[in-house]
Design a protein around this motif. Structure first.
Motif, PDB file in Angstrom:
ATOM      1  N   ALA A   9      90.862  26.005  35.623  1.00  0.00           N
ATOM      2  CA  ALA A   9      90.809  24.528  35.805  1.00  0.00           C
ATOM      3  C   ALA A   9      89.669  23.876  35.999  1.00  0.00           C
ATOM      4  O   ALA A   9      89.553  22.524  36.180  1.00  0.00           O
ATOM      5  CB  ALA A   9      91.959  24.347  37.032  1.00  0.00           C
ATOM      6  N   VAL A  10      88.645  24.728  36.047  1.00  0.00           N
ATOM      7  CA  VAL A  10      87.221  24.092  36.313  1.00  0.00           C
ATOM      8  C   VAL A  10      86.848  22.962  35.139  1.00  0.00           C
ATOM      9  O   VAL A  10      86.923  23.652  33.963  1.00  0.00           O
ATOM     10  CB  VAL A  10      86.356  25.111  36.487  1.00  0.00           C
ATOM     11  CG1 VAL A  10      84.686  24.617  36.402  1.00  0.00           C
ATOM     12  CG2 VAL A  10      86.164  25.935  38.045  1.00  0.00           C
ATOM     13  N   ASP A  11      86.608  22.053  35.468  1.00  0.00           N
ATOM     14  CA  ASP A  11      85.877  20.928  34.401  1.00  0.00           C
ATOM     15  C   ASP A  11      84.550  20.909  34.607  1.00  0.00           C
ATOM     16  O   ASP A  11      83.728  20.292  33.394  1.00  0.00           O
ATOM     17  CB  ASP A  11      86.720  19.617  34.658  1.00  0.00           C
ATOM     18  CG  ASP A  11      86.667  19.059  35.809  1.00  0.00           C
ATOM     19  OD1 ASP A  11      85.705  19.322  36.474  1.00  0.00           O
ATOM     20  OD2 ASP A  11      87.008  17.883  35.857  1.00  0.00           O
ATOM     21  N   THR A  12      83.813  21.176  35.888  1.00  0.00           N
ATOM     22  CA  THR A  12      82.305  20.844  36.025  1.00  0.00           C
ATOM     23  C   THR A  12      81.701  22.168  36.512  1.00  0.00           C
ATOM     24  O   THR A  12      82.365  22.706  37.563  1.00  0.00           O
ATOM     25  CB  THR A  12      82.238  19.641  37.065  1.00  0.00           C
ATOM     26  OG1 THR A  12      82.831  18.680  36.235  1.00  0.00           O
ATOM     27  CG2 THR A  12      80.817  19.328  37.030  1.00  0.00           C
ATOM     28  N   ARG A  23      81.518  27.571  28.185  1.00  0.00           N
ATOM     29  CA  ARG A  23      81.967  27.021  26.976  1.00  0.00           C
ATOM     30  C   ARG A  23      83.346  27.633  26.455  1.00  0.00           C
ATOM     31  O   ARG A  23      84.161  26.698  25.876  1.00  0.00           O
ATOM     32  CB  ARG A  23      80.918  27.453  25.944  1.00  0.00           C
ATOM     33  CG  ARG A  23      81.540  27.073  24.431  1.00  0.00           C
ATOM     34  CD  ARG A  23      80.183  27.378  23.509  1.00  0.00           C
ATOM     35  NE  ARG A  23      80.377  28.862  22.961  1.00  0.00           N
ATOM     36  CZ  ARG A  23      80.822  29.268  22.069  1.00  0.00           C
ATOM     37  NH1 ARG A  23      81.551  28.623  21.389  1.00  0.00           N
ATOM     38  NH2 ARG A  23      80.722  30.641  21.609  1.00  0.00           N
ATOM     39  N   LYS A  24      83.526  28.926  26.775  1.00  0.00           N
ATOM     40  CA  LYS A  24      84.922  29.486  26.398  1.00  0.00           C
ATOM     41  C   LYS A  24      85.820  29.096  27.357  1.00  0.00           C
ATOM     42  O   LYS A  24      87.337  28.978  26.857  1.00  0.00           O
ATOM     43  CB  LYS A  24      84.766  31.104  26.387  1.00  0.00           C
ATOM     44  CG  LYS A  24      83.959  31.485  25.286  1.00  0.00           C
ATOM     45  CD  LYS A  24      83.852  33.179  25.267  1.00  0.00           C
ATOM     46  CE  LYS A  24      83.024  33.383  24.110  1.00  0.00           C
ATOM     47  NZ  LYS A  24      83.064  35.205  24.079  1.00  0.00           N
ATOM     48  N   ALA A  25      85.663  28.469  28.415  1.00  0.00           N
ATOM     49  CA  ALA A  25      86.526  27.999  29.564  1.00  0.00           C
ATOM     50  C   ALA A  25      86.830  26.661  29.377  1.00  0.00           C
ATOM     51  O   ALA A  25      87.785  25.885  29.951  1.00  0.00           O
ATOM     52  CB  ALA A  25      86.062  28.345  30.814  1.00  0.00           C
ATOM     53  N   GLY A  26      86.122  26.011  28.449  1.00  0.00           N
ATOM     54  CA  GLY A  26      86.358  24.431  27.829  1.00  0.00           C
ATOM     55  C   GLY A  26      85.977  23.399  29.164  1.00  0.00           C
ATOM     56  O   GLY A  26      86.189  22.519  29.396  1.00  0.00           O
ATOM     57  N   VAL A  27      84.806  24.047  29.896  1.00  0.00           N
ATOM     58  CA  VAL A  27      84.204  23.213  30.764  1.00  0.00           C
ATOM     59  C   VAL A  27      83.586  21.951  29.920  1.00  0.00           C
ATOM     60  O   VAL A  27      83.053  21.877  28.913  1.00  0.00           O
ATOM     61  CB  VAL A  27      82.893  23.931  31.518  1.00  0.00           C
ATOM     62  CG1 VAL A  27      82.077  22.858  32.429  1.00  0.00           C
ATOM     63  CG2 VAL A  27      83.468  24.741  32.486  1.00  0.00           C
ATOM     64  N   THR A  28      83.641  20.759  30.817  1.00  0.00           N
ATOM     65  CA  THR A  28      83.407  19.422  30.104  1.00  0.00           C
ATOM     66  C   THR A  28      82.142  18.935  30.611  1.00  0.00           C
ATOM     67  O   THR A  28      81.390  17.914  30.254  1.00  0.00           O
ATOM     68  CB  THR A  28      84.519  18.333  30.240  1.00  0.00           C
ATOM     69  OG1 THR A  28      84.868  18.227  31.523  1.00  0.00           O
ATOM     70  CG2 THR A  28      85.652  18.744  29.460  1.00  0.00           C
ATOM     71  N   ARG A  29      81.420  19.492  31.687  1.00  0.00           N
ATOM     72  CA  ARG A  29      80.215  18.993  32.351  1.00  0.00           C
ATOM     73  C   ARG A  29      79.411  20.347  32.809  1.00  0.00           C
ATOM     74  O   ARG A  29      80.272  20.899  33.625  1.00  0.00           O
ATOM     75  CB  ARG A  29      80.670  18.174  33.364  1.00  0.00           C
ATOM     76  CG  ARG A  29      81.569  16.880  33.159  1.00  0.00           C
ATOM     77  CD  ARG A  29      81.071  15.612  33.698  1.00  0.00           C
ATOM     78  NE  ARG A  29      80.636  14.771  32.715  1.00  0.00           N
ATOM     79  CZ  ARG A  29      79.789  13.754  32.619  1.00  0.00           C
ATOM     80  NH1 ARG A  29      79.515  13.170  33.830  1.00  0.00           N
ATOM     81  NH2 ARG A  29      79.480  12.938  31.543  1.00  0.00           N
ATOM     82  N   PHE A  30      78.251  20.436  32.277  1.00  0.00           N
ATOM     83  CA  PHE A  30      77.460  21.579  32.866  1.00  0.00           C
ATOM     84  C   PHE A  30      76.063  20.971  33.217  1.00  0.00           C
ATOM     85  O   PHE A  30      75.370  20.376  32.311  1.00  0.00           O
ATOM     86  CB  PHE A  30      77.552  22.624  31.665  1.00  0.00           C
ATOM     87  CG  PHE A  30      76.815  23.701  32.085  1.00  0.00           C
ATOM     88  CD1 PHE A  30      77.596  25.069  32.257  1.00  0.00           C
ATOM     89  CD2 PHE A  30      75.510  23.925  32.341  1.00  0.00           C
ATOM     90  CE1 PHE A  30      76.948  26.149  32.409  1.00  0.00           C
ATOM     91  CE2 PHE A  30      74.837  25.218  32.837  1.00  0.00           C
ATOM     92  CZ  PHE A  30      75.809  26.484  32.808  1.00  0.00           C
ATOM     93  N   ILE A  31      75.828  21.050  34.562  1.00  0.00           N
ATOM     94  CA  ILE A  31      74.513  20.596  35.241  1.00  0.00           C
ATOM     95  C   ILE A  31      73.532  21.577  35.525  1.00  0.00           C
ATOM     96  O   ILE A  31      74.111  22.433  36.320  1.00  0.00           O
ATOM     97  CB  ILE A  31      74.532  19.522  35.881  1.00  0.00           C
ATOM     98  CG1 ILE A  31      73.399  18.902  36.711  1.00  0.00           C
ATOM     99  CG2 ILE A  31      75.627  19.693  37.079  1.00  0.00           C
ATOM    100  CD1 ILE A  31      73.244  17.727  37.236  1.00  0.00           C
ATOM    101  N   THR A  47      81.869   5.429  37.174  1.00  0.00           N
ATOM    102  CA  THR A  47      81.903   6.861  37.342  1.00  0.00           C
ATOM    103  C   THR A  47      83.231   7.319  36.916  1.00  0.00           C
ATOM    104  O   THR A  47      84.216   6.754  36.410  1.00  0.00           O
ATOM    105  CB  THR A  47      81.660   7.073  38.848  1.00  0.00           C
ATOM    106  OG1 THR A  47      82.846   6.546  39.767  1.00  0.00           O
ATOM    107  CG2 THR A  47      80.419   6.672  39.488  1.00  0.00           C
ATOM    108  N   ILE A  48      83.057   8.658  36.767  1.00  0.00           N
ATOM    109  CA  ILE A  48      84.650   9.454  36.268  1.00  0.00           C
ATOM    110  C   ILE A  48      85.188  10.218  37.628  1.00  0.00           C
ATOM    111  O   ILE A  48      84.296  10.603  38.320  1.00  0.00           O
ATOM    112  CB  ILE A  48      84.169  10.166  35.077  1.00  0.00           C
ATOM    113  CG1 ILE A  48      83.229  11.463  35.429  1.00  0.00           C
ATOM    114  CG2 ILE A  48      83.844   9.437  33.597  1.00  0.00           C
ATOM    115  CD1 ILE A  48      83.035  12.416  34.293  1.00  0.00           C
ATOM    116  N   ALA A  49      86.371  10.383  37.479  1.00  0.00           N
ATOM    117  CA  ALA A  49      87.008  11.238  38.336  1.00  0.00           C
ATOM    118  C   ALA A  49      86.845  12.686  37.940  1.00  0.00           C
ATOM    119  O   ALA A  49      86.824  13.143  36.763  1.00  0.00           O
ATOM    120  CB  ALA A  49      88.570  10.920  38.385  1.00  0.00           C
ATOM    121  N   LEU A  50      86.499  13.569  39.019  1.00  0.00           N
ATOM    122  CA  LEU A  50      86.098  14.972  38.711  1.00  0.00           C
ATOM    123  C   LEU A  50      87.152  15.721  39.655  1.00  0.00           C
ATOM    124  O   LEU A  50      88.008  15.369  40.258  1.00  0.00           O
ATOM    125  CB  LEU A  50      84.629  15.363  39.527  1.00  0.00           C
ATOM    126  CG  LEU A  50      83.613  14.649  39.178  1.00  0.00           C
ATOM    127  CD1 LEU A  50      82.396  14.970  39.789  1.00  0.00           C
ATOM    128  CD2 LEU A  50      83.249  15.072  37.554  1.00  0.00           C
TER     129      LEU A  50
END
Length: 311
Positions: free
Chosen positions: A69-72, A108-116, A3-6
């Motif tokens: 700072a949202v990544d997901t 996309r513009k905020a650089g989010v790396t995971r979108f579900i 797993t990865i850290a969120l």
């Protein structure tokens, strides 16, 4: 399974059945969360809540900018079924398709790396056979709600493969459990049993139902976002049962001894579509999903919850 850290997670639809369950689960795990919905949501302590309208492109962009700072992103906000806004197709499309587009572009513009995003078994519509339904089964929905979910998927598929937003969809079976506000056969059956009223069933020619407890949905979401790589775009997520309504009532009798079936059936209707059992082996292989709340246990615990609400 690796797993990865969120880091920071945004959950939309936090006032709804699935969104609220996901927020509770992630908060209990100590995750950094931002919850959003167009209406107020009762979120756990430590969770930041911001009201926002998915159909407002400017608001979505501003939300993601403030939450830089949202990544997901976990997108649970939507018109949640064909019974909601049934006579307002413009609203259904505006929320389910336009809302997803606004959120995906902001992400996309905020650089989010995971979108579900949450899709639905409704995308499959009526099938020619009752073979198991895999993610490659034709998307045959002809109702507005099902069509809106297909369109939402199409938008997000383009964002993934054309614009580089790492996105997936989960195609959920019919979700039940504490917090459900819209029409729900299982809730109605429990309440009928509690009041001594016979429950009306669709005629046997109607369809087989595919239910999933909200806790299993939340578990699948959490498992999926922590998976290092998403090799596929769409994943089926079901509860494992494929039953007629009469079979559901027969199964439930163990937990609901007062449940009775009305002698007057309602006309047959394919509530979940004419299709075979949902095949979720892809989700099992990708992120270890297996349902942990079988239907009988889910009905029993849901009945206990509803009984506690009335006292």
């Amino acid at each position: 399974m690796k797993t990865i850290a969120l880091k920071n997670i945004l959950v939309t639809g936090a006032a709804g059945l699935v969104g609220a369950a996901v927020v509770r689960r992630l908060a209990a795990d100590g995750q950094s969360l931002i919850a959003t919905d167009i209406r107020d949501a009762n979120v756990p302590d430590g969770v930041r809540f911001e009201a926002a309208d998915l159909t407002n492109q400017t608001a979505m962009a501003a939300l993601l900018r403030r939450s830089h700072a949202v990544d997901t992103v976990i997108h649970c906000g939507a018109i949640s079924g064909p019974m909601v806004a049934a006579d307002n197709p413009h609203l259904v499309i505006a929320v389910n398709v336009g809302g997803a587009l606004n959120l995906a572009e902001a992400a996309r513009k905020a650089g989010v790396t995971r979108f579900i995003a949450m899709s639905s078994v409704s995308v499959y519509g009526d099938q020619k056979t009752l073979d198991p339904v895999t993610e490659t089964t034709p998307l045959n929905a002809t109702d507005v709600y099902g069509a809106s979910k297909i369109a939402m998927e199409t938008v997000l598929r383009a964002y993934r493969y054309d614009l580089g937003l790492p996105a997936i969809v989960l195609r959920l079976a019919s979700v039940y459990g504490p917090g459900r506000q819209t029409d729900c056969f299982i809730r109605d059956m429990i309440r009928s049993a509690a009041s001594g009223t016979a429950v009306s069933l669709f005629e046997e020619g109607g369809c087989r139902r595919q239910f999933i407890h909200v806790d299993d949905v939340a578990r699948a979401i959490v498992q999926s976002i922590a998976t290092p790589a998403w090799d596929d775009f769409a994943y089926n997520v079901g509860g494992g049962e494929w039953l007629t309504e009469r079979e559901v009532v027969t199964l439930a009798a163990t937990a609901l001894p007062r449940v009775e079936i009305s002698n007057v059936p309602t006309p047959p209707r394919y509530v979940d579509g004419y299709m075979g059992p949902l095949d979720f082996r892809r989700a099992s292989a990708a992120f270890g999903y297996t349902p942990q709340t079988d239907l009988l246990r889910g009905i029993a615990t849901y009945a206990d919850h509803l009984a506690a609400e009335t006292h």
